[in-house]
Structure formats: structure tokens, C-alpha cells
Design a protein around this motif. Structure first.
Motif, PDB file in Angstrom:
ATOM      1  N   HIS A  76      -5.294  15.953 -25.688  1.00  0.00           N
ATOM      2  CA  HIS A  76      -4.980  16.912 -24.638  1.00  0.00           C
ATOM      3  C   HIS A  76      -4.601  18.261 -25.208  1.00  0.00           C
ATOM      4  O   HIS A  76      -4.255  18.375 -26.380  1.00  0.00           O
ATOM      5  CB  HIS A  76      -3.774  16.436 -23.802  1.00  0.00           C
ATOM      6  CG  HIS A  76      -3.759  14.986 -23.488  1.00  0.00           C
ATOM      7  ND1 HIS A  76      -3.091  14.055 -24.268  1.00  0.00           N
ATOM      8  CD2 HIS A  76      -4.356  14.301 -22.478  1.00  0.00           C
ATOM      9  CE1 HIS A  76      -3.261  12.849 -23.744  1.00  0.00           C
ATOM     10  NE2 HIS A  76      -4.031  12.964 -22.672  1.00  0.00           N
ATOM     11  N   ILE A  77      -4.613  19.260 -24.323  1.00  0.00           N
ATOM     12  CA  ILE A  77      -3.899  20.511 -24.580  1.00  0.00           C
ATOM     13  C   ILE A  77      -2.590  20.433 -23.813  1.00  0.00           C
ATOM     14  O   ILE A  77      -2.575  20.298 -22.587  1.00  0.00           O
ATOM     15  CB  ILE A  77      -4.707  21.739 -24.126  1.00  0.00           C
ATOM     16  CG1 ILE A  77      -6.034  21.830 -24.880  1.00  0.00           C
ATOM     17  CG2 ILE A  77      -3.885  23.015 -24.333  1.00  0.00           C
ATOM     18  CD1 ILE A  77      -6.931  22.969 -24.418  1.00  0.00           C
ATOM     19  N   HIS A  78      -1.488  20.476 -24.537  1.00  0.00           N
ATOM     20  CA  HIS A  78      -0.153  20.481 -23.947  1.00  0.00           C
ATOM     21  C   HIS A  78       0.354  21.923 -23.886  1.00  0.00           C
ATOM     22  O   HIS A  78       0.060  22.735 -24.768  1.00  0.00           O
ATOM     23  CB  HIS A  78       0.821  19.667 -24.805  1.00  0.00           C
ATOM     24  CG  HIS A  78       0.579  18.196 -24.793  1.00  0.00           C
ATOM     25  ND1 HIS A  78       1.499  17.295 -24.275  1.00  0.00           N
ATOM     26  CD2 HIS A  78      -0.458  17.442 -25.263  1.00  0.00           C
ATOM     27  CE1 HIS A  78       1.030  16.067 -24.418  1.00  0.00           C
ATOM     28  NE2 HIS A  78      -0.153  16.127 -25.020  1.00  0.00           N
ATOM     29  N   ILE A  79       1.132  22.228 -22.872  1.00  0.00           N
ATOM     30  CA  ILE A  79       1.782  23.539 -22.756  1.00  0.00           C
ATOM     31  C   ILE A  79       3.181  23.324 -22.197  1.00  0.00           C
ATOM     32  O   ILE A  79       3.384  22.516 -21.286  1.00  0.00           O
ATOM     33  CB  ILE A  79       0.984  24.500 -21.858  1.00  0.00           C
ATOM     34  CG1 ILE A  79      -0.357  24.862 -22.508  1.00  0.00           C
ATOM     35  CG2 ILE A  79       1.783  25.767 -21.557  1.00  0.00           C
ATOM     36  CD1 ILE A  79      -1.233  25.781 -21.675  1.00  0.00           C
ATOM     37  N   GLY A  80       4.146  24.059 -22.730  1.00  0.00           N
ATOM     38  CA  GLY A  80       5.519  23.949 -22.268  1.00  0.00           C
ATOM     39  C   GLY A  80       6.445  23.620 -23.421  1.00  0.00           C
ATOM     40  O   GLY A  80       6.051  23.627 -24.583  1.00  0.00           O
TER      41      GLY A  80
END
Length: 249
Positions: A76-80
Motif C-alpha cells: 500500500h501507500i500509507h499517509i498520516g
């Protein structure tokens, strides 16, 4: 934020050498980013991610090696969170860094890097049938993400995480420890194996065809249950992680 620190460093260098500092981009068009994937949980995995953002389209390529053979690997691409990769010393008493223990660093799932025809939103975070399978994979896909998310990725806020480890050397996902996402799953199935922070590109995205790997679930006994944990993984963030850490073993 990692992006703020990087922009401050760029400004300082430009002032030091007397170069003009270019204004920041008004849109996500044409941004290229790369990230070196390094192992987590002593997995032996490594790789490289490349991304190009044009409008609301993200063209991404992820090459990985050293993963568990014969098993699917969610990615995945995680953000945060802090917008960074976690370290193994963030693991609990069992010594295995779980997905939720890593979430304060990399945040929640925003883009699921599935193969065609898999969905790519957070709800597909554990779509086992459409993730690459095997020890070595070369994945490539163009994904529509929406303007706001595209801008976040272009800004360098994305972190690529590949999941699935073999902590006990059995050759499959198993063990008594349970996943923090779903207690019907072994911890090994969802624990992060490799991570890389996307940043402005230092090299161009490779060109040419790719092999995206098969979709076999050989060596994995929990394919049905894995899909049930997708929503929890998509919600993963610093606050949610804190509430779930008690359940990761």
C-alpha cells in the motif's frame, strides 16, 4: 512533517550557495518520486518504489525481493502519522513489529497496490486475491486517486509498505501470535516486511514491460479471513493504532 523539513533544508542550501529558490508547484502534475524499501522485522526484504503523479493519476512501480515465496504480500501507500518508516524497536514484547505498532510512523492505508482488476482504495487493503505473490515481484499500475490525495503523494507524504513475513522460518504464514487487524489471522500475514518513504526522484522510473506476479495463495491458510481485516488496516492511523496495540498479540 517530513515534507516541511525537506523544504526547509532546500531553502537553506539555496541561500548558502546563492541560488534562486524556485516557487512551489501549484499542482501535482509531473511529479516523480522514489523510495528505497528496506526490511522490517528482519524479513530480508528490500526493493525500490517509483511514482509519477499527473493530475489525479498516480503511475507507480514497485520492485521487491527477499519476500516469503509462494505467499501473497499486501502492499500500500500509507499517509498520516509521522510520514516515515517505523523501526523494529517499536515492536512490543514479542519482538515482532505489527501493522498497528508501525501505524504511528506511516499512518493509514490510502492506496491499495493491487493488480488488475483489483480495487485500489483503502477498503481493498487486504484483497489477497489481487496482491502480488512470491519472493520477487515487479508491480506496475496507473491508479486514479483524486486531486487531494494526488497532491499529498506529490508532496512526498506517501510511504510504501509491503506486508507479510515468515518469522519462524516455516515457509508459510502461521504461528500462535494473532494479527492486530483480525484475530483469525496470524501476525505474520499482516506484519510489515519492507517500507520506503516516497521523496522527490533521484532517478527516473524504469521503462518497459513488467511481470506483476501470480495470485496464488499457496503457503497461506487464511485467505478468506485476510479479506476481513482490510477495513481495519485502511483505518490504521496513529490514534487508531494506540487503541489497537493491546490486541496485537
Amino acid at each position: 512533517m517530513r515534507t516541511t523539513r525537506r523544504l526547509a533544508s532546500t531553502a537553506a542550501i539555496a541561500a548558502l550557495v546563492g541560488l534562486p529558490l524556485a516557487a512551489g508547484p501549484a499542482s501535482a502534475d509531473g511529479h516523480e518520486l522514489t523510495g528505497q524499501l528496506t526490511q522490517l522485522n528482519d524479513s530480508g526484504a528490500s526493493g525500490t518504489a517509483w511514482a509519477q503523479v499527473d493530475g489525479d493519476q498516480v503511475h507507480i512501480k514497485v520492485d521487491t525481493q527477499g519476500l516469503l515465496a509462494g505467499s501473497p504480500h499486501a502492499q500500500h501507500i500509507h499517509i498520516g502519522g509521522q510520514g516515515t518508516c517505523p523501526t523494529d524497536d517499536m515492536a512490543g514484547e514479542d519482538g515482532i513489529l505489527s501493522t498497528m505498532e508501525g501505524a504511528p510512523a506511516y499512518g493509514g492505508v490510502k492506496v491499495s497496490l493491487t493488480q488488475e482488476p483489483g480495487k485500489t482504495d483503502a477498503g481493498a487493503a487486504l484483497d489477497v486475491a489481487n496482491f502480488p505473490t512470491g519472493a520477487t515481484n515487479s508491480y506496475e499500475r496507473t491508479i486514479t486517486v483524486g486531486d487531494d490525495l494526488a497532491q499529498q503523494i506529490a508532496n512526498g507524504d506517501g510511504v510504501v509498505v509491503v506486508h507479510g513475513i515468515d518469522a519462524d522460518g516455516s515457509g508459510k504464514y502461521d504461528g500462535d501470535a494473532k494479527s492486530s487487524l483480525d484475530e483469525s489471522l496470524p501476525l505474520e500475514a499482516t506484519a510489515p516486511a519492507a517500507c520506503g518513504e516516497l521523496a522527490p526522484a533521484q532517478m527516473a522510473m524504469p521503462q518497459g514491460g513488467v511481470e506483476t506476479g501470480g495470485t496464488s495463495t499457496a503457503g497461506f491458510e487464511y485467505a478468506g479471513a485476510l479479506a476481513l481485516g482490510g477495513l481495519a488496516l485502511g483505518l490504521g492511523g496513529a490514534g487508531f493504532a494506540a487503541n489497537r496495540l493491546r490486541t496485537n498479540r
